[in-house]
Design a protein around this motif. Structure first.
Motif, PDB file in Angstrom:
ATOM      1  N   ALA A  38      15.985  66.742 103.769  1.00 30.86           N
ATOM      2  CA  ALA A  38      16.792  67.219 104.899  1.00 30.86           C
ATOM      3  C   ALA A  38      17.943  68.086 104.446  1.00 30.86           C
ATOM      4  O   ALA A  38      18.522  68.829 105.250  1.00 30.86           O
ATOM      5  N   THR A  39      18.314  67.993 103.173  1.00 29.76           N
ATOM      6  CA  THR A  39      19.364  68.832 102.598  1.00 29.76           C
ATOM      7  C   THR A  39      18.883  69.397 101.270  1.00 29.76           C
ATOM      8  O   THR A  39      18.285  68.677 100.466  1.00 29.76           O
ATOM      9  N   ILE A  40      19.151  70.656 101.071  1.00 29.66           N
ATOM     10  CA  ILE A  40      18.875  71.334  99.809  1.00 29.66           C
ATOM     11  C   ILE A  40      20.209  71.717  99.177  1.00 29.66           C
ATOM     12  O   ILE A  40      21.089  72.255  99.839  1.00 29.66           O
ATOM     13  N   LEU A  41      20.359  71.409  97.888  1.00 31.28           N
ATOM     14  CA  LEU A  41      21.528  71.841  97.125  1.00 31.28           C
ATOM     15  C   LEU A  41      21.093  72.886  96.103  1.00 31.28           C
ATOM     16  O   LEU A  41      20.210  72.618  95.282  1.00 31.28           O
ATOM     17  N   VAL A  42      21.681  74.057  96.183  1.00 29.54           N
ATOM     18  CA  VAL A  42      21.568  75.048  95.111  1.00 29.54           C
ATOM     19  C   VAL A  42      22.800  74.834  94.251  1.00 29.54           C
ATOM     20  O   VAL A  42      23.910  75.201  94.650  1.00 29.54           O
ATOM     21  N   PRO A  43      22.661  74.185  93.088  1.00 28.16           N
ATOM     22  CA  PRO A  43      23.834  73.667  92.384  1.00 28.16           C
ATOM     23  C   PRO A  43      24.760  74.721  91.799  1.00 28.16           C
ATOM     24  O   PRO A  43      25.907  74.421  91.467  1.00 28.16           O
ATOM     25  N   TYR A  44      24.270  75.950  91.689  1.00 26.28           N
ATOM     26  CA  TYR A  44      25.102  77.004  91.105  1.00 26.28           C
ATOM     27  C   TYR A  44      24.470  78.344  91.436  1.00 26.28           C
ATOM     28  O   TYR A  44      23.251  78.477  91.459  1.00 26.28           O
ATOM     29  N   PHE A  45      25.315  79.320  91.743  1.00 31.74           N
ATOM     30  CA  PHE A  45      24.815  80.688  91.844  1.00 31.74           C
ATOM     31  C   PHE A  45      25.834  81.626  91.222  1.00 31.74           C
ATOM     32  O   PHE A  45      27.024  81.300  91.087  1.00 31.74           O
ATOM     33  N   GLU A  46      25.350  82.775  90.817  1.00 28.48           N
ATOM     34  CA  GLU A  46      26.225  83.828  90.326  1.00 28.48           C
ATOM     35  C   GLU A  46      25.629  85.177  90.701  1.00 28.48           C
ATOM     36  O   GLU A  46      24.412  85.362  90.666  1.00 28.48           O
ATOM     37  N   VAL A  47      26.504  86.102  91.088  1.00 23.60           N
ATOM     38  CA  VAL A  47      26.101  87.440  91.493  1.00 23.60           C
ATOM     39  C   VAL A  47      27.098  88.434  90.903  1.00 23.60           C
ATOM     40  O   VAL A  47      28.300  88.331  91.159  1.00 23.60           O
ATOM     41  N   ASN A 216      13.231  65.414 107.016  1.00 24.11           N
ATOM     42  CA  ASN A 216      12.876  65.662 105.617  1.00 24.11           C
ATOM     43  C   ASN A 216      11.673  66.597 105.555  1.00 24.11           C
ATOM     44  O   ASN A 216      10.519  66.152 105.516  1.00 24.11           O
ATOM     45  N   ALA A 217      11.947  67.887 105.565  1.00 21.23           N
ATOM     46  CA  ALA A 217      10.876  68.872 105.652  1.00 21.23           C
ATOM     47  C   ALA A 217      11.049  70.051 104.697  1.00 21.23           C
ATOM     48  O   ALA A 217      10.140  70.871 104.577  1.00 21.23           O
ATOM     49  N   LEU A 218      12.185  70.163 104.017  1.00 17.05           N
ATOM     50  CA  LEU A 218      12.495  71.377 103.260  1.00 17.05           C
ATOM     51  C   LEU A 218      12.220  71.216 101.771  1.00 17.05           C
ATOM     52  O   LEU A 218      12.502  70.175 101.179  1.00 17.05           O
ATOM     53  N   THR A 219      11.691  72.266 101.168  1.00 17.59           N
ATOM     54  CA  THR A 219      11.657  72.411  99.720  1.00 17.59           C
ATOM     55  C   THR A 219      12.229  73.775  99.379  1.00 17.59           C
ATOM     56  O   THR A 219      12.269  74.670 100.230  1.00 17.59           O
ATOM     57  N   ALA A 220      12.666  73.959  98.135  1.00 16.90           N
ATOM     58  CA  ALA A 220      13.258  75.249  97.766  1.00 16.90           C
ATOM     59  C   ALA A 220      13.213  75.453  96.265  1.00 16.90           C
ATOM     60  O   ALA A 220      13.189  74.489  95.491  1.00 16.90           O
ATOM     61  N   GLN A 221      13.221  76.702  95.860  1.00 22.18           N
ATOM     62  CA  GLN A 221      13.287  77.085  94.457  1.00 22.18           C
ATOM     63  C   GLN A 221      14.407  78.095  94.267  1.00 22.18           C
ATOM     64  O   GLN A 221      14.667  78.924  95.132  1.00 22.18           O
ATOM     65  N   VAL A 222      15.063  78.015  93.107  1.00 16.76           N
ATOM     66  CA  VAL A 222      16.144  78.923  92.758  1.00 16.76           C
ATOM     67  C   VAL A 222      15.709  79.795  91.583  1.00 16.76           C
ATOM     68  O   VAL A 222      15.150  79.284  90.606  1.00 16.76           O
ATOM     69  N   THR A 223      15.954  81.091  91.676  1.00 17.39           N
ATOM     70  CA  THR A 223      15.637  82.017  90.596  1.00 17.39           C
ATOM     71  C   THR A 223      16.908  82.721  90.151  1.00 17.39           C
ATOM     72  O   THR A 223      17.654  83.252  90.983  1.00 17.39           O
ATOM     73  N   TYR A 224      17.172  82.694  88.850  1.00 16.14           N
ATOM     74  CA  TYR A 224      18.311  83.395  88.259  1.00 16.14           C
ATOM     75  C   TYR A 224      17.775  84.585  87.464  1.00 16.14           C
ATOM     76  O   TYR A 224      16.818  84.450  86.694  1.00 16.14           O
ATOM     77  N   MET A 225      18.415  85.753  87.636  1.00 12.12           N
ATOM     78  CA  MET A 225      17.960  86.943  86.939  1.00 12.12           C
ATOM     79  C   MET A 225      19.138  87.747  86.404  1.00 12.12           C
ATOM     80  O   MET A 225      20.236  87.716  86.970  1.00 12.12           O
TER      81      MET A 225
END
Length: 415
Positions: A38-47, A216-225
């Motif tokens: 039900a909740t997705i955490l993207v623990p870190y991002f940078e841009v 509870n339905a969400l999945t997610a992926q994080v990509t760093y480039m």
């Protein structure tokens, strides 16, 4: 009208049929694993705001159910202060990309419910997917882009540690001075388009009924480039399940994911993250390891005067940070806080010089809310670099969750 009726009847029949085929996987509450949440955490991002080929982060969030979903996406600074939020609508089985590089240029993901998009030009409906109307979204979706210049400037300043009108001219993040926006993201299933943040009154209500839902339905992926360095890595985002009846997530004193915003009443029903974790590391001339660490500040954090000392509870302390080499000898890091902020990256070599081994993290805050001072939740992943390129990124192993009794949480106390 006939078209809408047919869509609804077709969707109902197909969804009913799909429900007989399979149901989403579920895991034990209190175990951090990749299951619909039900909740997705993207623990870190940078841009990198100054280089289109520099560091950037993207997220792909998927609705694993046939039912349509409405999501609330919140950006937080690396000190855990919310800056910006928006809604995403997903038909059944939809995947929506969130490109942080484009968001920091003012382009918000464009979606629309059936009421704003009756012919499915914005949010397509597949043969097995539900597509419904959320009347609350009529005045907001689809979003107009780009964002107003003043809003965009405020957002960019907030995530680079500069004075921002988002904070009334104050600051809310760490000022590295390198033009890279940093922070983390939460994505929650919600029942309506709204302007609330997770800490606002009514977002979570004991027993349900708040804006946030327990779907509870969400999945997610994080990509760093980083194209300028020919680097990329990816990992699953952090999947946080909701449960309204589990003892870990529905009662007074529960150290839930959003506990700091609900006075630790369990009203958010979100499972806790790591209390203690373990990960493999390498420190050789050809292979090195970088850690991505998210920590719960333990309390709502307020903006502060730019140039002044960071607000409490920062810096976040540590209980135990131990590295074992491959001969099982250990080193205890006891210097300044290893991971002082809510979200950051650090190289293992700056703490443990051995060629390789494994590390244990037991992170707590020595100041702040005393009810969680020895049960602080965190999340750790490691990305291994071969030469100048990443060879992989994986989550650490969870040893105990953040609700584990504090006297069981020592690694080397008995040595």
């Amino acid at each position: 009208m006939i078209q809408s009726l047919l869509k609804g009847l077709l969707g109902t029949c197909l969804i009913a049929g799909a429900a007989l085929v399979s149901s989403p996987a579920r895991a034990v509450i209190g175990t951090v694993d990749v299951v619909p949440a039900a909740t997705i955490l993207v623990p870190y991002f940078e841009v990198d705001l100054n280089n289109n080929n520099g560091r950037q982060t993207s997220v792909q969030v998927t609705n694993t159910s046939a039912s349509a979903m409405l999501l609330n996406v919140t950006l937080w600074t690396d000190l855990g202060i919310p800056t910006f939020r928006f809604n995403i609508y997903q038909t059944g089985y939809a995947t929506t990309p969130i490109d942080l590089r484009m968001l920091f240029k003012g382009v918000v993901p464009i979606t629309a419910t059936d009421g704003q998009d009756p012919v499915d030009l914005i949010s397509p409906q597949g043969p097995f997917s539900q597509d419904i109307n959320f009347a609350s979204c009529n005045s907001t979706l689809p979003y107009a882009t780009p964002l107003p210049a003043a809003t965009l400037t405020a957002l960019r300043n907030a995530h680079t540690g500069q004075s921002s009108t988002t904070f009334g001219g104050s600051c809310g993040g760490v000022a590295y001075g390198d033009g890279i926006a940093r922070g983390y993201i939460t994505i929650d299933t919600v029942s309506a388009c709204q302007s609330q943040l997770p800490g606002d009154v009514g977002y979570f209500l004991a027993g349900g009924g708040g804006t946030a839902t327990n779907q509870n339905a969400l999945t997610a992926q994080v990509t760093y480039m980083d194209r300028s360095q020919n680097q990329s890595s990816a990992e699953p985002a952090v999947h946080i399940e909701a449960n309204g009846v589990d003892p870990l997530t529905n009662g007074a004193g529960d150290n839930t994911f959003y506990g700091r915003f609900v006075a630790f009443t369990g009203a958010d029903n979100r499972e806790p993250l790591f209390g203690m974790s373990q990960a493999r590391y390498f420190n050789t001339s050809g292979l090195s390891t970088e850690m991505v660490v998210w920590r719960d500040p333990g309390a709502a954090v307020s903006p502060f005067a730019c140039g002044a000392s960071l607000p409490g509870p920062y810096p976040l302390g540590q209980r135990e940070f131990v590295g074992f080499d491959e001969q099982e000898d250990f080193t205890i890091f006891s210097g300044s806080p290893a991971f002082p902020y809510a979200a950051q990256t650090k190289s293992v070599s700056s703490f443990f010089p051995s060629a390789g081994g494994h590390l244990f993290l037991n992170l707590v805050s020595s100041v702040g809310d005393p009810t969680i001072s020895f049960r602080q939740q965190h999340y750790l992943s490691v990305r291994h670099r071969s030469g100048n390129s990443y060879s992989g990124q994986t989550a650490a192993s969870q040893l105990v969750n953040a609700s584990q009794p504090s006297n069981d949480n020592y690694i080397i106390a008995s040595f």
